[in-house]
Design an enzyme around this catalytic site. Structure first.
Site, PDB file in Angstrom:
ATOM      1  CE  LYS A 121      -2.284  -1.206   3.755  1.00 49.78           C
ATOM      2  NZ  LYS A 121      -1.930  -2.625   3.925  1.00 49.78           N
ATOM      3  CB  THR A 122       3.608   2.416   2.202  1.00 44.31           C
ATOM      4  OG1 THR A 122       2.847   2.304   3.411  1.00 44.31           O
ATOM      5  CG2 THR A 122       4.513   3.634   2.303  1.00 44.31           C
ATOM      6  CD  GLU A 165      -0.349   3.001   3.507  1.00 46.01           C
ATOM      7  OE1 GLU A 165      -0.117   2.117   4.345  1.00 46.01           O
ATOM      8  OE2 GLU A 165       0.513   3.823   3.116  1.00 46.01           O
TER       9      GLU A 165
END
Length: 462
Positions: A121-122, A165
């Site tokens: 995600k990051t 995110e």
């Protein structure tokens, strides 16, 4: 009060303001004109970056840190119910807002891209933030890690796009209503909150159901969990799949290693595209393709976005080079789930050539180690040698019988060379005794193992 600032959040107080998610929201609110305050357990570079924006940051948690005129108190799921500032908020009748609700309010009226998945995600959020900024679209963004400096995890942009995110760990991603949602993968994790894969699927289905009418779900075509989710939501939402699978809408034809970079070849809409990503490995290349598909779903030209993705050079703790000493490179990895560990070690193996890979691994959470300790040990077998530390507890209390020994035993059973080290202070000396010129050392885990990189480099330099 700046336009777009929710009235209930013009004087917010954050408990745990130094956390990755919390600090990002605080930063955006400050940039929108809010009078922001908060507290954190310890001093940090993030706290200093917030102060530079005019945010009041208290160190330690105490009832008197909460101002009587605070408009709300913002908390994450990690804040315990006995926190003195939370108790003080109840006494004063100050509303308590979960960070996911605060982030949802910041996205209201914009065109959100929400990036979800068990892993990646990051990185994917960062890729979108950097590439869209490179194209002059001035997005707002909230990322779970810093791009290049403390406090660079969030920005209030003047454009209409908001990249966020979306955290599934506590189901907080159910609060968002994205125009485009990305699901990178779907696996069982966060065992304290999810008891089964069925619960995970149900949670991601709810997230997909939050996509606004006319919006798009961008989802992995290679990952079985994601494919199952695609089957479950088929017909209820427009989907764009990506990956190496023959039926992928955005198909990855090749990922070629070029040192610590990757050249990616894709076909979308019948057209071929070749672009370069300045991070190594298939895992990160596929993250870039997900970002590409999401941007195109918002109307960004594919060729322009593909070129702009080359501006992304990494995010802190995601295979971040910390330095070199005595011919040894030290690299920091946030990987803490077996899938992430394997992806990062395979990426480094492809980039390292004949170099040895040494890992300093710190397990994260007792519950995760209890469920996935065997798989973590098997992942460590991909390294030439490993040092394994005690479990970093984070928000959890110990579980009887759950220790790093579960990982060490599994690693040794898989043929790995593993050295247990109980005292973190001993690690630089241990690594110095193992490392030779040309080796790569990875500090790996989601806890404070990252602090060891500079210490290892100092010891190697002696």
């Amino acid at each position: 009060m700046a336009p777009g600032l929710p009235s209930a959040m013009d004087r917010p107080h954050f408990i745990g303001i130094g956390g990755a998610g919390m600090s990002g929201i605080a930063k955006i609110l400050a940039q929108r004109g809010a009078k922001v305050a908060g507290s954190d357990a310890k001093e940090s570079a993030t706290a200093e970056a917030l102060r530079a924006l005019g945010v009041t940051v208290h160190i330690g948690h105490a009832a008197e840190h909460l101002a009587d005129d605070a408009s709300c108190v913002v908390v994450s799921s990690a804040i315990r119910k006995d926190n003195p500032e939370l108790a003080r908020a109840a006494e004063l009748g100050i509303p308590v807002v979960h960070r996911s609700d605060a982030l949802a309010a910041l996205m209201d009226g914009l065109r959100p891209i929400a990036v979800a998945g068990t892993h990646g995600k990051t990185t994917t959020t960062s890729m979108l933030a950097v590439s869209l900024s490179e194209l002059g679209l001035n997005p707002s963004y909230a990322i779970g890690g810093d791009l290049d400096a403390p406090g660079s995890n969030a920005l209030h942009g003047e454009g209409e796009i908001f990249v966020a995110e979306a955290d599934e760990s506590d189901r907080s991603f159910h609060k968002y209503a994205p125009e485009v949602a990305i699901v990178l993968n779907v696996e069982l994790d966060h065992h304290a909150n999810y008891a089964s894969m069925d619960e995970i699927y149900e949670s991601f289905e709810t997230f997909a159901g939050r996509i606004v009418p006319g919006g798009t779900l961008v989802i992995n075509a290679d990952h079985e969990g994601a494919r199952e989710l695609t089957r479950r939501v088929s017909g209820s939402v427009k989907t764009v799949t990506y990956g190496e699978a023959e039926d992928a809408d955005v198909r990855v034809l090749a990922v070629r290693a070029q040192g610590l970079k990757s050249e990616v070849t894709v076909v979308m809409g019948g057209e071929g595209l070749i672009f370069t990503v300045s991070v190594p490995g298939r895992h990160y290349a596929h993250n870039a393709v997900a970002a590409l598909a999401a941007g195109v779903a918002l109307g960004v030209p594919a060729d322009e976005l593909a070129a702009a993705l080359g501006a992304y050079t990494g995010v802190k703790r995601r295979l971040q080079l910390k330095g070199e000493a005595a011919g040894v490179q030290v690299i920091d990895s946030y990987a803490h789930h077996p899938t992430e560990m394997t992806a990062d070690l395979e990426a480094m193996r492809a980039a390292a050539g004949e170099s040895r890979i040494l890992v300093v691994f710190q397990p994260h959470l007792f519950s995760r180690t209890q469920e996935l300790g065997k798989e973590m040990g098997q992942s460590l077998a991909l390294a030439d040698a490993s040092v394994v530390l005690d479990i970093y507890p984070a928000r959890e209390d110990p579980i009887p019988g759950v220790t790093s020994e579960l990982i060490i035993e599994a690693a040794r059973a898989a043929g790995a060379d593993v050295t247990p080290v109980r005292d973190k202070a001993e690690v630089p000396e241990v690594v110095a005794g193992m490392a030779k010129a040309g080796d790569l050392v990875l500090t790996m885990g989601a806890g404070d193992v990252t602090d060891l990189g500079p210490r290892i480099l100092d010891r190697l330099a002696k």
